[in-house]
Structures are given as C-alpha cells and as structure tokens.
Design a protein around this motif. Sequence first.
Motif, mmCIF file in Angstrom:
data_model
loop_
_atom_site.group_PDB
_atom_site.id
_atom_site.type_symbol
_atom_site.label_atom_id
_atom_site.label_comp_id
_atom_site.label_asym_id
_atom_site.label_seq_id
_atom_site.Cartn_x
_atom_site.Cartn_y
_atom_site.Cartn_z
ATOM 1 N N LEU A 1 1.786 1.101 -10.396
ATOM 2 C CA LEU A 1 0.968 1.463 -9.370
ATOM 3 C C LEU A 1 -0.527 0.652 -10.061
ATOM 4 C CD1 LEU A 1 1.325 4.790 -7.884
ATOM 5 C CD2 LEU A 1 2.563 2.787 -7.414
ATOM 6 N N LEU A 2 -1.119 0.035 -8.808
ATOM 7 C CA LEU A 2 -2.575 -0.253 -9.001
ATOM 8 C C LEU A 2 -3.535 0.429 -8.633
ATOM 9 C CD1 LEU A 2 -2.048 -4.391 -8.713
ATOM 10 C CD2 LEU A 2 -1.900 -2.990 -10.918
ATOM 11 N N ASP A 3 -4.236 1.399 -9.146
ATOM 12 C CA ASP A 3 -5.208 2.253 -8.306
ATOM 13 C C ASP A 3 -6.355 1.251 -7.636
ATOM 14 O OD1 ASP A 3 -4.302 4.751 -8.821
ATOM 15 O OD2 ASP A 3 -5.151 4.688 -10.881
ATOM 16 N N LEU A 4 -6.679 1.944 -6.721
ATOM 17 C CA LEU A 4 -7.772 1.433 -5.756
ATOM 18 C C LEU A 4 -8.990 2.325 -5.995
ATOM 19 C CD1 LEU A 4 -5.804 1.126 -2.270
ATOM 20 C CD2 LEU A 4 -6.300 -0.633 -4.138
ATOM 21 N N PRO A 5 -10.307 1.523 -6.065
ATOM 22 C CA PRO A 5 -11.399 2.221 -6.602
ATOM 23 C C PRO A 5 -11.833 3.588 -6.064
ATOM 24 C CG PRO A 5 -11.941 -0.221 -6.152
ATOM 25 C CD PRO A 5 -10.392 0.244 -5.517
ATOM 26 N N PRO B 1 0.830 -1.068 0.066
ATOM 27 C CA PRO B 1 0.063 -0.078 -0.136
ATOM 28 C C PRO B 1 0.751 1.313 -0.021
ATOM 29 C CG PRO B 1 -0.839 -1.341 1.692
ATOM 30 C CD PRO B 1 0.583 -1.962 1.208
ATOM 31 N N VAL B 2 0.424 2.316 -0.929
ATOM 32 C CA VAL B 2 1.203 3.672 -0.980
ATOM 33 C C VAL B 2 0.217 4.690 -1.079
ATOM 34 C CG1 VAL B 2 3.290 2.598 -1.855
ATOM 35 C CG2 VAL B 2 1.287 3.248 -3.326
ATOM 36 N N ALA C 1 5.077 7.683 -4.832
ATOM 37 C CA ALA C 1 4.578 6.867 -4.232
ATOM 38 C C ALA C 1 5.243 6.772 -2.767
ATOM 39 C CB ALA C 1 4.613 5.436 -4.973
ATOM 40 N N MET C 2 4.686 6.872 -1.700
ATOM 41 C CA MET C 2 5.079 6.808 -0.353
ATOM 42 C C MET C 2 4.705 5.566 0.319
ATOM 43 S SD MET C 2 7.029 9.541 -0.225
ATOM 44 C CE MET C 2 7.537 9.301 1.200
ATOM 45 N N ASP D 1 -3.738 4.802 -1.488
ATOM 46 C CA ASP D 1 -4.367 5.438 -2.693
ATOM 47 C C ASP D 1 -4.302 4.366 -3.994
ATOM 48 O OD1 ASP D 1 -5.014 8.187 -1.924
ATOM 49 O OD2 ASP D 1 -3.031 8.640 -2.252
ATOM 50 N N ALA D 2 -3.032 3.472 -3.795
ATOM 51 C CA ALA D 2 -2.797 2.530 -4.737
ATOM 52 C C ALA D 2 -2.078 1.559 -4.154
ATOM 53 C CB ALA D 2 -1.992 3.218 -5.853
ATOM 54 N N LEU D 3 -1.706 0.618 -4.845
ATOM 55 C CA LEU D 3 -0.848 -0.840 -4.342
ATOM 56 C C LEU D 3 0.220 -0.613 -5.149
ATOM 57 C CD1 LEU D 3 -2.899 -3.760 -3.470
ATOM 58 C CD2 LEU D 3 -1.827 -2.476 -2.008
#
Length: 473
Positions: A460-464, A416-417, A424-425, A442-444
Amino acid sequence: MNAPRARPLGQDADDLDVEEALALVKDPRRGTSGPRHGHGTPAVPSPTSEGESRTHAPDSAKGKGDGKGDGKGDGHRATPWPQARTTAERAARSVPRRAPVSVSLDAALGLVLAAPLAALTDLPSFDTSAMDGYAVAGPGPWDLREERVLAGHAKPEPLTDGEAMRIATGARIPQDATAVLRSEHGRLDDKGRLHATQEAVHGQDIRPRGQECRSGDQLLPAGALVTPAVLGLAAAAGYDTLTVIPRPRAEVLVLGDELLTEGLPQEGLIRDALGPMLPPWLRSLGAEVLAVRRLGDDAKALHKAITRSEADLIVTTGGTASGPVDHVHPTLSRIGAHLLVDGVEVRPGHPMVLARTKENQHLVGLPGNPLAAVSGLLTLAEPLLRVLAGRAAPEPYTLPLGDAVHGHPYDTRLIPVVVRADRAMPLHYNGPAMLRGIAASDALAVVPPGGARPGQELELLDLPWALAGMGNA
C-alpha cells in the motif's frame, strides 16, 4: 507473465481504459506486430549514463496518441514501475544538497533537521513539583508556612525538617524539601498543622533536575522530521531556531486549452482538477510551491516557462503523449533535456516522464487525466521530492485485499482502497479520468500484473491525508 483474469461481474465499465481493454484481448509481448507502446518500426534502445534504457522510434513510426491522459506513446520502452521509483530517487541523490538554513520554530514544521538536536540545558532545569500539593521536609506532621510556591516565581526559601508550604505544579521545589504531598493526601488540624492521610515517600512527585535529559544530550538525530512534538521539544530545550534542510522548490505548469478555472464544464471545456490538487499535494511531500502557471497548449509558452524556471522540480500536467498538441517531448528535446524515464509500466498513468532539464533541475511530466496524474505524482515526484527534502523513505507495508481486483496483463495497477479492519477494500471509480475513488481512499494498492485475489497481500502507498493531514508537513 500471469494470464489475464476474468473480469468480475458487476465491475464498472470505467474501471478499464481503452488501452487496458485492448491489452486484455491481445498482449503485445506475445505478438510481433509492433513496438511495446507504439506502431510501425520497432524502437531501437540506447543506453544512458544512469543505466536506464532509452529507445527512439523514427518519426514515421510515431502515432498521434490521444493528446491527454494515457495515450499510446512514442514507440519507446516503458520502465517497470519499481524501477521508475528507484530512478527518481537516484536522480535526486545526484543533486548536491542545498546548504542548511536556520529558521524560526514556527517555520520549521515539516522540514528535516540538518544537524542533531542537542539539549541546551538540563530538562527540567531545576527540581520541580509534579503535582499541586505541599512541599514537605522530613517526617510529618508539619508546620505549614503561609507563603505559597507558584510556577514562574522566584526561588523559595529553604525548608527545615517539620515544615511544609503549599506548592503548584511546575513550581520550583524549595531547598531541603523531601517530597510533595498531594493536596488530596493532606489534612489540616485545628492548629493549622499538616497531616498526611497517605505516606509521603522520599522524592515523591518531585521531578528532579535533568530527569529528561542533561545539557548536551542528543535529543534527535539529523534527518528527523520536524513534527509538532519536535517543535515542543525544541522549545523546551531552549531553541528559538532550528537548522534544517530547505524545502525543494517546485513549479506547476498546467497545460491544455480545454481547461476552465471556474464554473461548470461546457461546450467541450472541462474544469481543471490538477491546478487546485497538485500544489497542496506537493507541499505535503515537502516542497515549496513557487508558482502554478496555466499555459494552455502553447509550445512557445512551455519552452519559455521551463527554461526560465528556477525550481528544483518542474511538474507539468498533460501533453506527455505524442498528439498534435502534446508539446512536452518536443520541448524537452529542443532544450537538450536528458530523459531518465519515458513511460512507466503502470496503469493508470503510463505516459509519465522524468527528465533532467539542466544541472540540479528535474521535470516530472504527468498525464492529463486526474487519476493518471496522481499515479505519476506518487511514482516519480514523491521519491524525488522525498530525497531532495531529506526525508526518510516510509517503511513498506502490506495488507490483505478485501475483494478481487482485475489486473493489466503486464503492467502494475494502482487502485484506490480504504482500510477497514486490517483489510484493503478496493474502490470503484478508478478509471484514469476519475477522482471519485481516490477522494474517498486511504491509500493506493499496488496490484501486480494479472490482478489479485481476495486475501492476497498487496503493498500500500499511503496518502498524505491518511497520515497527518496536508498543511505544511
């Protein structure tokens, strides 16, 4: 293979699960002590019709696993993470697309157009005023008529040169009007004649018929996602219904005798986090959730639920390892399901499963640990549901990492970031059983084997919720 990275000082102990810690000490790929994810007799691969590799170990070689979450598995060969996602997409493409349906506008949000959206009329369908002011004909000054032209009223009488009449935004332009003079650009003399304080250019502030489109013009192609703006466009273009691809149907089966549905954890029992989390997440991926069933650790109930399900996708939680109450694999074997993915080289979540349970139906088995289940959801369920729903694949993108992240020696990690100033933190609390990190994310970030250094570009994989909220989209 990249060498294992030193663990940064101050890193939370829970960032590593037991298997990852052991893997940092000994990489099974370098040794000869046993199969990739098991112990004892090496597994024997056998090809499948999908081109995937399946392996089977003798029963005597199977370990008990941990029962939940990231267990040791069955002695099978795990699928690389990118290949697992591709396999899920290909599985969905093998399913014939369900017939398009016609739905009302208020039911279409989040669905995908099955046919192009063509204009049913010119937009606008008549010349309209773009501003409040005066419709004028010819050069001024103008004699001002008493009547007003309002939006929604009948067609006004034509104007003749030297005449003007008050007009509202959206109202129909009188025939032979040459411009709209804005209210603030006109003044009346003591005889009631209208004078322009700024020149009224021919056609000024008139939206001509067909300015946006002509009847029959294609407004959007088939495959477009129905957003709130699309609903507005469809309504403006005269649509009451839209022809769309129906939502894939999903059913969630929550497994585990240790799960509580309310109250505080107690006496070895824990709260079920996946039952509340998965349905809205699946809806955000385009699915219609038919039911959420809590079955406990009951092999007969699991068999009955799977064989009777009418869903396009069955999602199970827990029970994907090889412990005494892990019933997913035995049940899939009993019903003759075809395993497409049996373990993925990803942490957390590697004992996830993708199987074809019957024609036009698939099952995604998620590990029981919450963050491991999220990993399985994004690895297998997201690509499968996206294709079934007719949605386009998101464009992949990368951002530089704001801090170092340790890696697994040979597996991908999903961390998770939060996105801050185009970086990306990484977040702490990213162990397989934890949700604290992803709840704030916000994303993975997709961390390659061996880890990543500060400034390194990661996918990055965005989250909904980081895109457009959950809802029905």
